[in-house]
Write a protein that holds these residues in place. Structure first.
Motif, short mmCIF file in Angstrom:
data_model
loop_
_atom_site.label_atom_id
_atom_site.label_comp_id
_atom_site.label_asym_id
_atom_site.label_seq_id
_atom_site.Cartn_x
_atom_site.Cartn_y
_atom_site.Cartn_z
N LYS A 151 0.83 -1.21 0.00
CA LYS A 151 0.00 0.00 0.00
C LYS A 151 0.86 1.25 0.00
O LYS A 151 0.57 2.22 -0.71
CB LYS A 151 -0.93 -0.01 1.21
CG LYS A 151 -1.90 1.16 1.24
CD LYS A 151 -2.87 1.03 2.41
CE LYS A 151 -3.86 2.18 2.42
NZ LYS A 151 -4.82 2.06 3.54
N GLU A 152 1.92 1.23 0.80
CA GLU A 152 2.83 2.39 0.85
C GLU A 152 3.50 2.62 -0.50
O GLU A 152 3.59 3.75 -0.98
CB GLU A 152 3.89 2.16 1.92
CG GLU A 152 4.85 3.33 2.08
CD GLU A 152 5.88 3.09 3.17
OE1 GLU A 152 6.78 3.93 3.33
OE2 GLU A 152 5.80 2.03 3.85
N ALA A 153 3.96 1.53 -1.14
CA ALA A 153 4.60 1.65 -2.44
C ALA A 153 3.61 2.13 -3.50
O ALA A 153 3.93 3.01 -4.31
CB ALA A 153 5.20 0.31 -2.85
N LEU A 154 2.42 1.57 -3.50
CA LEU A 154 1.40 1.99 -4.48
C LEU A 154 1.00 3.44 -4.28
O LEU A 154 0.66 4.15 -5.22
CB LEU A 154 0.18 1.08 -4.37
CG LEU A 154 0.35 -0.33 -4.93
CD1 LEU A 154 -0.77 -1.24 -4.45
CD2 LEU A 154 0.39 -0.29 -6.45
N GLY A 155 1.05 3.90 -3.02
CA GLY A 155 0.70 5.28 -2.74
C GLY A 155 1.63 6.27 -3.40
O GLY A 155 1.27 7.43 -3.62
N SER A 156 2.86 5.83 -3.74
CA SER A 156 3.78 6.71 -4.44
C SER A 156 3.34 6.96 -5.88
O SER A 156 3.79 7.91 -6.51
CB SER A 156 5.20 6.13 -4.42
OG SER A 156 5.27 4.93 -5.20
N SER A 179 -0.27 6.86 -6.82
CA SER A 179 -1.49 7.67 -6.71
C SER A 179 -2.30 7.17 -5.53
O SER A 179 -2.12 6.04 -5.06
CB SER A 179 -2.33 7.59 -7.99
OG SER A 179 -2.87 6.29 -8.15
N ALA A 180 -3.23 8.00 -5.05
CA ALA A 180 -4.11 7.59 -3.96
C ALA A 180 -4.99 6.43 -4.42
O ALA A 180 -5.30 5.52 -3.64
CB ALA A 180 -4.96 8.77 -3.51
N GLU A 181 -5.40 6.47 -5.68
CA GLU A 181 -6.24 5.40 -6.23
C GLU A 181 -5.47 4.08 -6.24
O GLU A 181 -6.02 3.02 -5.93
CB GLU A 181 -6.67 5.75 -7.65
CG GLU A 181 -7.65 4.74 -8.26
CD GLU A 181 -8.10 5.14 -9.65
OE1 GLU A 181 -9.10 4.59 -10.11
OE2 GLU A 181 -7.45 6.01 -10.27
N ALA A 182 -4.18 4.16 -6.57
CA ALA A 182 -3.35 2.95 -6.57
C ALA A 182 -3.21 2.39 -5.16
O ALA A 182 -3.26 1.17 -4.95
CB ALA A 182 -1.98 3.25 -7.17
N ALA A 183 -3.03 3.28 -4.18
CA ALA A 183 -2.89 2.84 -2.80
C ALA A 183 -4.13 2.10 -2.32
O ALA A 183 -4.04 1.06 -1.64
CB ALA A 183 -2.60 4.03 -1.89
N SER A 184 -5.29 2.61 -2.66
CA SER A 184 -6.55 1.98 -2.23
C SER A 184 -6.74 0.61 -2.87
O SER A 184 -7.46 -0.24 -2.34
CB SER A 184 -7.74 2.88 -2.54
OG SER A 184 -7.90 3.04 -3.95
N GLU A 205 1.59 3.64 -19.14
CA GLU A 205 2.10 3.48 -20.50
C GLU A 205 1.41 2.33 -21.23
O GLU A 205 1.04 2.44 -22.39
CB GLU A 205 3.62 3.23 -20.47
CG GLU A 205 4.45 4.43 -20.08
CD GLU A 205 4.50 4.64 -18.56
OE1 GLU A 205 3.87 3.85 -17.83
OE2 GLU A 205 5.17 5.60 -18.12
N ALA A 206 1.20 1.22 -20.53
CA ALA A 206 0.64 0.04 -21.19
C ALA A 206 -0.88 0.09 -21.30
O ALA A 206 -1.47 -0.35 -22.28
CB ALA A 206 1.05 -1.23 -20.43
N LEU A 207 -1.54 0.64 -20.28
CA LEU A 207 -3.00 0.62 -20.23
C LEU A 207 -3.65 1.91 -20.72
O LEU A 207 -4.84 1.94 -20.99
CB LEU A 207 -3.46 0.34 -18.79
CG LEU A 207 -2.99 -1.00 -18.19
CD1 LEU A 207 -3.37 -1.08 -16.72
CD2 LEU A 207 -3.58 -2.17 -18.97
N GLY A 208 -2.85 2.98 -20.79
CA GLY A 208 -3.40 4.25 -21.23
C GLY A 208 -4.06 5.06 -20.13
O GLY A 208 -4.63 6.11 -20.36
N HIS A 209 -4.00 4.53 -18.89
CA HIS A 209 -4.55 5.24 -17.74
C HIS A 209 -3.79 4.79 -16.49
O HIS A 209 -3.04 3.80 -16.52
CB HIS A 209 -6.04 4.96 -17.57
CG HIS A 209 -6.39 3.51 -17.47
ND1 HIS A 209 -6.14 2.76 -16.32
CD2 HIS A 209 -6.92 2.64 -18.38
CE1 HIS A 209 -6.53 1.52 -16.52
NE2 HIS A 209 -7.01 1.41 -17.76
N ALA A 210 -3.95 5.52 -15.41
CA ALA A 210 -3.19 5.23 -14.18
C ALA A 210 -3.95 4.35 -13.20
O ALA A 210 -3.46 4.07 -12.12
CB ALA A 210 -2.81 6.55 -13.51
N ARG A 211 -5.16 3.89 -13.58
CA ARG A 211 -5.95 3.07 -12.67
C ARG A 211 -5.37 1.65 -12.58
O ARG A 211 -5.14 1.01 -13.62
CB ARG A 211 -7.40 2.99 -13.14
CG ARG A 211 -8.13 4.31 -13.17
CD ARG A 211 -9.62 4.10 -13.45
NE ARG A 211 -9.84 3.30 -14.64
CZ ARG A 211 -9.85 3.79 -15.87
NH1 ARG A 211 -9.63 5.08 -16.07
NH2 ARG A 211 -10.09 2.99 -16.90
#
Length: 207
Positions: free
Chosen positions: A159-164, A166-171, A190-196
């Motif tokens: 969770k801490e690493a994903l938080g770097s 985005s907040a959405e990634a952390a959740s 880059e691969a998906l075209g979005h940061a989700r």
């Protein structure tokens, strides 16, 4: 530097075989550029568990990374496309967080990963736990694939690493315990075209 001093220690006695015996290290040879039909890139596997200790493994890896770096500078991809791939498994002991003792190969690794992309060298890295890697290495990786984990400590690190990112990634770390066999949480703008973060199954790509 640290790597030079470590390699010097492996120049004497039985340990000297690490540097003085066997074939000379050649990246061109490992890629099959000096032999073969020239149409396919050779897959070369470097097995480190035959070395005497962790220090020898780190020393050799640092030497290998320096050779790859020198080769990369001399052989840049003319159009920026990928023309070689370096895969490193069980990376954590060689690139630990900054609050742990620095292995002699760490500086060589960080220099390489910062510049590899623009020269057409891809890097694929694997570790049991994302929290066991230095954040400088993680930040250079454009795509992350996280497998399932259930231990509270591992989830907190993820969770801490994903938080770097985005907040959405952390959740999205809450999805990790529910991942099945062959499933990963992919974070790659880059691969998906979005940061989700997106749940994927590698079986869909390997048939």
């Amino acid at each position: 530097g640290d790597l030079a001093r470590t390699l010097h220690r492996y120049s004497f006695g039985a340990k000297g075989q690490l540097l003085e015996t066997g074939e000379a290290l050649s990246v061109d040879e490992m890629l099959g550029r000096t032999s073969g039909d020239g149409k396919r890139t050779r897959l070369s596997v470097v097995y480190l568990n035959c070395l005497v200790d962790q220090g020898a493994k780190a020393a050799f890896l640092g030497f290998l990374l320096d050779e790859v770096y020198a080769w990369m500078l001399q052989n840049p991809s003319p159009d920026g496309s990928l023309h070689a791939l370096l895969f490193l498994d069980e990376l954590a002991p060689f690139v630990p967080p900054s609050n742990q003792k620095k292995p002699p190969c760490k500086d060589s690794f960080l220099i390489l990963i910062r510049q590899a992309r623009k020269y057409g060298l891809g890097m694929l890295l694997a570790s049991q736990n994302i929290g066991d890697l230095d954040y400088q290495a993680l930040n250079q990786c454009s795509s992350w694939f996280l497998g399932g984990c259930r231990a509270t400590q591992e989830l907190n690190k993820a969770k801490e690493a994903l938080g770097s990112r985005s907040a959405e990634a952390a959740s999205s770390a809450s999805q990790l315990p529910g991942l099945g066999k062959g499933e990963f949480l992919c974070v790659s703008k880059e691969a998906l075209g979005h940061a989700r973060p997106t749940r994927i199954n590698i079986r869909n790509y390997t048939r």
